[in-house]
Motif scaffolding. Structure first.
Motif: not given
Length: 413
Positions: A260-264, A266-267
Motif C-alpha cells: 500500500p501507499t500513503d493516501p497522497a 495514490a495521486f
C-alpha cells in the motif's frame, strides 16, 4: 558429460573458530577431467552451482530459472566444456544445496537459523579446495568468477597460489568501498527490522515438526528481503541503463504496486522503475533465504585482499601464473578504477597481470548480460594465458582516458 551432486565434507571449522559436524556442498561438473583441464567457476552473491545448461536435467536447477552463465560456459562456449572440466560449487552459507542457515542442524534436528557460524570468502575457498580433493582435482587450469565470485578468485590466488595456472577475476575488486558497504548495511537492516525475521529463527513450522528452509520459504521476513533485493538491483544497474530501460515513464494500467501507499501517494504515477523493482523483489523472495542474504553480504563486505599482508600485491606475490582482470565502464559497484589500481600494484610487483576494460553502460550486471564481451577474453586466457588472442592491458589506451575500452573485435575468432 554433466554431474549434479552433493558431497559431505565432514566436520568443517570456519575462520571464525566455530565448526559444524557436517558440511554438505552442492556442486555441478561439466565435461571430462583429463588431469590438467579443470576450471573452477565461482558464483556471485545469490548464484548457485548451476552455471551452465544441463541437457540431461532441463535448464531449471536449484530454484533458478536458467543457468546463470549459460552463454559463457558450455559446449562451444568461451569456457568450452568439450575441452575443459568445469566445476562450480555452491558456497557455505547459501541456500542452494550447500549447508547454511536454513539447513538442519544435526545436533538439534532444527534449522540453524542465525546459530549457523559466520562465514567468510576464505571459508568458501577452503570448502572448494576440499571439494576438488574429493573429485580428484589437484592443480587447476584456471579459476574464474565475477562480482564476489571474483573476490573468491583473488582469495584462491593468495591462499593456494600453487594450485592455479591462470585466473580471471571479472567485475570485482580487492575490497568494497564505503558506499557499497553502506548500502549493504541498509539492505541487511531491512531484513532484521522486519517483524517476521524473529532473530533469524523464522523457518516454517509444520504439525510434524520444523521444516528446514530450501530457498523457497513461505514464512519469514519477506518484506525485508524484498527491500534488500531492491537495493541490490539499484546497485547492479547504471544511470544510463536505468534511463534507457525506464526513464520517468509511468507503468501500465495493469501494473500494481507492491504494498500500500500513503493516501497522497495514490495521486502520483506508479513508475516503470518501481514496477521493475517490485517484480524483481517478488521473484527473489520466492527463491532465496533471508538469512543467507545476511550471511553472504557480510562475507562480501568483510573481504579485504590485503588483510594480513602489507599490500594487495604482497597478498598475490606467491602466485606465478597469469591474472586477467575484467572491468566495465558503467559499473559503479566494482569500478574500473578499483581494478586498475589492483593491476598497477601487481605490475609494480612483477606479477603477470592484464586489465581488460569493457565499454558498457549495463552497470554491474554487464558480466551476466553481455556474454559476447566477457567470453572472448576468458577464452583467450584459457587457451594461451595473457598472450591469448592479443590480451593486453595497453591495447587502444587513449590519451584522453587512462581506462579506454579495449575493442571486443580484437578478441573475436
Amino acid at each position: 558429460m554433466t554431474t549434479r551432486d552433493t558431497v559431505d565434507l565432514g566436520s568443517f571449522t570456519f575462520e571464525c573458530g566455530e565448526s559444524t559436524p557436517s558440511l554438505e556442498v552442492a556442486y555441478e561438473t561439466y565435461g571430462e577431467f583429463d588431469g590438467s583441464n579443470a576450471v573452477l567457476v565461482c558464483h556471485a552473491l545469490t548464484g548457485s552451482a548451476h552455471v551452465a545448461r544441463r541437457p540431461d536435467a532441463g535448464d531449471e536447477t536449484a530454484g533458478q530459472a536458467r543457468a546463470w552463465w549459460g552463454d559463457v560456459v558450455g559446449p562451444g562456449k568461451a569456457i568450452d566444456t568439450t575441452e575443459y572440466y568445469v566445476v562450480c560449487a555452491n558456497v557455505p552459507g547459501s541456500c542452494y544445496g550447500t549447508t547454511g542457515p536454513s539447513s538442519e542442524n544435526p545436533d538439534t534436528g532444527r534449522p540453524y537459523g542465525t546459530d549457523f557460524p559466520p562465514v567468510t570468502v576464505g571459508d568458501w575457498t577452503r570448502a572448494q579446495r576440499r571439494l576438488l580433493d574429493e573429485l580428484g582435482v589437484g592443480r587447476l587450469r584456471a579459476v574464474v568468477g565475477g562480482s564476489v565470485g571474483g573476490m573468491n578468485v583473488l582469495d584462491w590466488l593468495r591462499r593456494y597460489p600453487d594450485d592455479v595456472e591462470c585466473a580471471g577475476a571479472v567485475a570485482t575488486a580487492p575490497r568494497l568501498d564505503p558506499q557499497c558497504l553502506a548500502l549493504d548495511a541498509v539492505a541487511r537492516r531491512a531484513i532484521t527490522s522486519d517483524p517476521d525475521w524473529n532473530g533469524g529463527h523464522y523457518y516454517e513450522v509444520e504439525d510434524d515438526g520444523i521444516k528446514a528452509g530450501d530457498g523457497s520459504l513461505e514464512a519469514g521476513p519477506a518484506n525485508g528481503l524484498a527491500r534488500a533485493r531492491q537495493i541490490g538491483h539499484i546497485m547492479y544497474l547504471s544511470k544510463a541503463s536505468m534511463d534507457r530501460k525506464f526513464g520517468r515513464r509511468a507503468a501500465g494500467r495493469e501494473a500494481t504496486r507492491d504494498g500500500p501507499t500513503d493516501p497522497a501517494g495514490a495521486f502520483f504515477p506508479y513508475r516503470e522503475v518501481e514496477s521493475y523493482l517490485d517484480y524483481q523483489a517478488e521473484r527473489f523472495v520466492d527463491r532465496f533465504d533471508a538469512n543467507s542474504y545476511l550471511y553472504l553480504t557480510r562475507a562480501m563486505d568483510d573481504f579485504d585482499l590485503a588483510a594480513g599482508y602489507e599490500s594487495d600485491a604482497d597478498a598475490l606475490a606467491a602466485f606465478e601464473g597469469d591474472l586477467l582482470l575484467l572491468s566495465f565502464t558503467g559499473d559503479w559497484h566494482f569500478t574500473v578504477e578499483q581494478a586498475e589500481a589492483l593491476a598497477e600494484t601487481c605490475r609494480e610487483a612483477g606479477i603477470d597481470v592484464a586489465h581488460h576494460v569493457v565499454d558498457s553502460d549495463h552497470g554491474h550486471d554487464a558480466f551476466l548480460v553481455e556474454p559476447e564481451k566477457v567470453g572472448p577474453p576468458l577464452s583467450g586466457l584459457l587457451e594461451a594465458g595473457l598472450q591469448g588472442r592479443a590480451i593486453t592491458d595497453t591495447v587502444e589506451r587513449a590519451e584522453s582516458s587512462p581506462f579506454a575500452p579495449v575493442h571486443t573485435s580484437l578478441f573475436s575468432r
